[in-house]
Design an enzyme around this catalytic site. Structure first.
Site, short mmCIF file in Angstrom:
data_model
loop_
_atom_site.label_atom_id
_atom_site.label_comp_id
_atom_site.label_asym_id
_atom_site.label_seq_id
_atom_site.Cartn_x
_atom_site.Cartn_y
_atom_site.Cartn_z
N ASN A 104 26.92 -37.12 0.75
CA ASN A 104 27.23 -35.59 0.91
C ASN A 104 28.28 -35.18 1.85
O ASN A 104 27.89 -35.49 2.85
CB ASN A 104 25.77 -34.71 0.76
CG ASN A 104 25.03 -34.93 -0.15
OD1 ASN A 104 25.32 -34.77 -1.24
ND2 ASN A 104 23.78 -35.26 0.09
N ARG A 131 29.52 -32.56 3.38
CA ARG A 131 29.21 -31.24 3.88
C ARG A 131 28.10 -31.24 4.79
O ARG A 131 27.32 -32.06 5.00
CB ARG A 131 28.75 -30.53 2.50
CG ARG A 131 27.72 -30.74 2.07
CD ARG A 131 27.15 -29.75 0.99
NE ARG A 131 25.79 -30.15 0.68
CZ ARG A 131 25.37 -31.19 -0.54
NH1 ARG A 131 26.27 -31.69 -1.16
NH2 ARG A 131 24.14 -31.27 -0.62
N LYS A 150 19.87 -49.85 -12.84
CA LYS A 150 18.24 -50.03 -12.88
C LYS A 150 17.54 -48.80 -12.54
O LYS A 150 17.79 -48.22 -11.52
CB LYS A 150 17.93 -51.35 -11.91
CG LYS A 150 16.33 -51.71 -12.11
CD LYS A 150 16.02 -52.58 -13.39
CE LYS A 150 14.32 -52.67 -13.88
NZ LYS A 150 14.21 -52.95 -15.03
C1 MV4 Z 1 18.20 -42.56 -9.29
C2 MV4 Z 1 16.52 -42.51 -9.66
C3 MV4 Z 1 16.19 -43.80 -10.09
N1 MV4 Z 1 16.82 -44.92 -10.18
N2 MV4 Z 1 18.93 -43.84 -9.62
C4 MV4 Z 1 18.93 -37.80 -9.24
C5 MV4 Z 1 20.15 -37.21 -8.85
C6 MV4 Z 1 21.27 -38.05 -8.00
N3 MV4 Z 1 21.19 -37.66 -6.77
C7 MV4 Z 1 20.28 -39.48 -8.04
N4 MV4 Z 1 19.36 -39.32 -8.71
C8 MV4 Z 1 18.00 -40.23 -8.98
N5 MV4 Z 1 19.00 -41.67 -9.17
C9 MV4 Z 1 18.07 -44.79 -9.97
N6 MV4 Z 1 18.64 -45.80 -10.22
C10 MV4 Z 1 16.08 -41.19 -9.56
C11 MV4 Z 1 16.88 -40.00 -9.25
C12 MV4 Z 1 16.06 -38.98 -9.21
C13 MV4 Z 1 16.04 -38.41 -7.98
C14 MV4 Z 1 16.79 -38.65 -6.63
C15 MV4 Z 1 16.66 -38.09 -5.47
C16 MV4 Z 1 16.05 -36.96 -5.56
C17 MV4 Z 1 15.02 -36.62 -6.55
C18 MV4 Z 1 15.21 -37.07 -7.88
C19 MV4 Z 1 14.69 -36.48 -8.84
C20 MV4 Z 1 14.66 -37.24 -10.02
C21 MV4 Z 1 15.49 -38.46 -10.14
#
Ligand code: MV4
Length: 454
Positions: free
Chosen positions: A290, A292, A201
């Site tokens: 992570n 690290r 989702k």
């Molecule tokens: C998500 C999300 C919204 N919903 N998962 C971005 C990279 C990866 N680390 C996971 N990410 C995200 N996963 C769901 N189900 C939005 C992001 C996301 C995000 C997450 C953390 C920090 C910055 C972000 C920037 C854009 C999207």
């Protein structure tokens, strides 16, 4: 304890590891590329070994050359820093096969947690909340459609091997789901040689909260509280802080305990981070680990008083954790801003070159982790981070005031930096009020498709 540590990294984190080794009376060897010849941190090491040319693929990523440099110089451990080989489980395994300790987690846990689908299986076993979505990998378009309709749009297609937002597609209807499924798989196959994907989702405007962990080789795991890393642009973090503002204490407690359960279930040791998304109702969901030391680790060092790099080294040498959970207190407020050699007025394009003038701030409550100085030439080959500016104060309000003062003291000439955007962030009401999420920078400063500041 180790006699000599080899630093398989460069820049500020190489300097950070050199300092930890000096503080522990351990010898230190650096490897470097020709692009870093004569770089300032190298003169603080006991020895420096050239391992190749500027492109990382010919130096900082060359496993046999790094292991050979360790053998030649009699290093008994390797610190990988962050980036480069730090999350490469095969590197960790090869180090240990060569009887050189890898200063990081066990390679088995690294390999498992490096795959986001495997990490979720471990999280599920540890009863850690997950974003609603597919039970595992999606293997057909029909299955993708079924899962998306089951949870309801919008959904996010994620590559199991993904990182930094690569292999990720938002789908808001059946049509974009099918194209997104195919293109996410293709992108992941090309980037990671692994096209496997799962579906979650899609959470709109979540906050990014991560928990710092330390575990030893004797089964002890503790958390060092959380950092809020919501302020980022295109998956590059700009500001990190601890405690996370406006986080109810009960939620903080639950997130931190979840992270510890996950690490114990994974058989994890060394320093590591559990990442969570937090929705508007303060529900939290595990997303990834992570394995690290991270760029933003000093935020946690400031609020807890624990030297995380020193602990990493002690743990790798087989020593027991020096702290019990009850020893760890989150004291005051710490904030970090990343000073990158980038031009915020030109879509954050890299701005390498000679620093003609460098004056970094100081005074009460200020820490600057940097390898830069006047005359230093930022090479074009690597990550653009040139300094981390941190403040630590009793309250967030005071941290913000000290950060504004420190940013105003900072003088960098000859290259463009992210200092101007930080000055804007620290004068923006929503940030000052602690009302931030992962879409803040794009929403407040840069409209989509338009690269110029509003
Ligand atoms: C998500 C999300 C919204 N919903 N998962 C971005 C990279 C990866 N680390 C996971 N990410 C995200 N996963 C769901 N189900 C939005 C992001 C996301 C995000 C997450 C953390 C920090 C910055 C972000 C920037 C854009 C999207």
């Amino acid at each position: 304890m180790f006699q000599r540590v080899l630093v398989a990294n460069r820049g500020e984190i190489a300097l950070r590891v050199i300092r930890a080794c000096r503080d522990m009376n351990i010898g230190v060897v650096c490897v470097y590329s020709t692009a870093d010849k004569g770089a300032p941190w190298l003169s603080l090491a006991d020895q420096a070994v050239c391992i190749g040319t500027g492109p990382a693929a010919d130096s900082y990523l060359k496993i046999p050359r790094i292991i050979a440099a360790a053998e030649k110089t009699g290093a008994d451990a390797i610190h990988p820093g962050y980036g480069f080989l730090s999350e490469n489980s095969s590197f960790a395994e090869q180090c240990r096969e060569s009887r050189i300790e890898f200063i990081g987690p066990p390679h088995e846990a690294m390999r498992k947690l490096g795959n986001k689908n495997e990490a979720k299986i471990i999280a599920r076993a540890a009863k850690v909340p997950l974003v609603p979505g597919s039970e595992g990998l999606i293997t057909s378009e029909e299955e993708a459609l079924k899962v998306a309709r089951q949870y309801g749009y919008p959904v996010l297609i994620k590559a199991a091997a993904g990182g930094g937002g690569r292999g990720m597609r938002v789908a808001r209807d059946d049509a974009s789901l099918l194209t997104g499924y195919v293109s996410a798989k293709q992108e992941a196959e090309a980037a990671f040689k692994d096209g496997s994907v799962f579906i979650e989702k899609y959470l709109e405007q979540p906050r990014h909260i991560e928990v710092q962990l330390l575990g030893d080789q004797h089964g002890n795991v503790i958390h060092l509280y959380e950092r809020d890393c919501s302020l980022q642009r295109r998956h590059q973090k700009l500001v990190e802080e601890s405690p996370a503002p406006n986080l109810p204490p009960k939620v903080r407690d639950e997130i931190c305990k979840s992270a510890v359960r996950l690490a114990k279930t994974a058989g994890y040791y060394s320093a590591g981070t559990c990442e969570f998304l937090l929705d508007k109702q303060n529900n939290f969901y595990f997303i990834e680990v992570n394995s690290r030391i991270q760029v933003e680790h000093p935020v946690t060092e400031l609020v807890t008083g624990v030297d995380l790099v020193r602990e990493q080294i002690r743990i790798a040498a087989g020593e027991k954790l020096k702290y019990r959970q009850s020893d760890i207190v989150q004291k005051g407020s710490a904030i970090e801003v990343r000073i990158n050699a980038e031009d915020p007025e030109a879509n954050f394009q890299p701005s390498p070159g000679r620093i003609t003038q460098w004056y970094s701030p100081g005074g009460p409550g200020v820490r600057v982790d940097t390898h830069a100085r006047t005359g230093y030439v930022v090479p074009p080959n690597y990550d653009s981070l040139v300094a981390k500016l941190l403040v630590h104060q009793p309250t967030r309000e005071e941290s913000i005031r000290v950060m504004r003062r420190a940013l105003n003291e900072f003088v960098v000439e000859g290259i463009k930096t992210t200092i101007p955007i930080h000055k804007r962030i620290f004068n923006t009401a929503a940030f000052v009020d602690g009302v931030v999420d992962t879409t803040f920078i794009e929403r407040v400063f840069y409209s989509p498709g338009n690269e110029s500041p509003k």
